[in-house]
Structures are given as structure tokens and as C-alpha cells.
Design a protein around this motif. Structure first.
Motif: not given
Length: 183
Positions: A35-38, A44-45, A133-136, A143-144
Motif C-alpha cells: 500500500f506504500g505506507v513508509p 507505523r504511528l 498524513n500517511i503516504l508523505e 489503494k489505502l
């Protein structure tokens, strides 16, 4: 005296179970691999924040005052967990309150952004909030956002009584990602 029987404490096993489910869901490898989350402390936070916010949003839609107490207990446990994690990472005692204040401000900012996006008629609003906020800004918010939509529906299908008993289910991110890959 009698009100003590209805209060939730942070030691309540159902609260610990709910929060444990949130953390376990937020740590699923698919978020970071597909999903591309770092895969960083901040990534994780952000995933924990997202899942806490989604559950709190669901609890707020319930007519019962008890769901508000449940939500507060989950938020309190989240704050306790973040405080403990900061101390484990070596953040000094004098810096912890300042860092916790930033985490709290971030939580409320994201909660407002996700609420507005989920309540919006604009399908791109959630993508923009997730991207910011999440994917920067790295892309892949669609997808997310699809996962978030499935999580909102899954939470809506669960009875509040299940939450009070410590039972919480989120959709499988691998299944959602696989369904997006099929033609």
C-alpha cells in the motif's frame, strides 16, 4: 460506589484487547509492502492513529453513552502506549510531555481531516488526507483509501456489544490488495 461498576479502566482486558487488535492490524506487512505506507516509526504511528480514529468514529455513531467511555478508554491507552514507546526509544523525561503534546495535536488534526474526508461527497478528499498524513506524498492513496472504506464498512457491521467484549475485526489488507490486482 455503584458507578465504579460501569467505569472502564485502562486495565480492562476488553480495552487492552481492542487496542491490541488495532496495533496488530496497523503492523500488517501488506500496508508497508503493497500500500506504500513508509515502514518507519512515523509510518507505523500513522497507521495506529488511522485505526484508532476509525474505531472512535464508529463508537461516536452509537447512541449509547457507554460507547463514549469506551472510546475515551481506548484513547487513554493509546496515549499511555505512546508515552511508554517514547521512553523506550530513549526520549528524555523532560522531552516526553512536549512530544506527547505534538502527538496529541497530530491525533486531533488527523481525526478532523479523516472525519471531514469520510463525511465528504468528494471521493478525492480521503485520498488527499491519506496522501498528506500517511503516504508523505509518495502516491498510491487510492489503494489505502479503498482499504479505509472497507474498514469503515466492517466497523459499521459490528455491534457495539462486541467492542465492549473486546472483539474487533478489520478487513484483511492482503485480500483488498489482491482484489485490486484482479482484472
Amino acid at each position: 460506589m455503584i458507578l465504579q461498576l460501569f467505569r472502564r479502566t485502562r486495565d480492562d482486558p476488553s480495552i487492552a484487547s481492542l487496542y491490541g487488535t488495532i496495533v496488530a492490524q496497523a503492523r500488517k506487512p501488506e500496508f508497508y509492502q503493497s500500500f506504500g505506507v513508509p515502514d518507519t516509526v512515523n509510518g507505523r504511528l500513522e497507521m495506529i492513529l488511522l485505526h484508532v480514529i476509525l474505531l472512535l468514529r464508529r463508537l461516536e455513531s452509537a447512541p449509547s453513552n457507554a460507547s463514549g467511555a469506551l472510546g475515551q478508554a481506548i484513547f487513554d491507552l493509546f496515549c499511555q502506549d505512546m508515552d511508554g514507546n517514547l521512553r523506550e526509544m530513549g526520549v528524555g523525561d523532560l522531552s516526553v510531555p512536549r512530544t506527547m503534546r505534538r502527538i496529541g495535536e497530530g491525533f486531533y488534526g488527523r481525526q478532523a481531516a479523516y472525519r471531514a474526508a469520510l463525511d465528504s461527497e468528494d471521493p478525492d478528499a480521503l485520498n488527499a488526507a491519506l496522501m498528506r498524513n500517511i503516504l508523505e506524498g509518495s502516491g498510491g492513496a487510492g489503494k489505502l483509501a479503498r482499504y479505509v472504506g472497507a474498514a469503515v464498512r466492517a466497523l459499521a457491521d459490528q455491534d457495539i456489544a462486541e467492542f465492549r467484549q473486546g472483539r474487533l475485526r478489520f478487513p484483511d489488507p492482503a485480500g483488498i490488495f489482491a482484489s485490486m490486482e484482479q482484472p
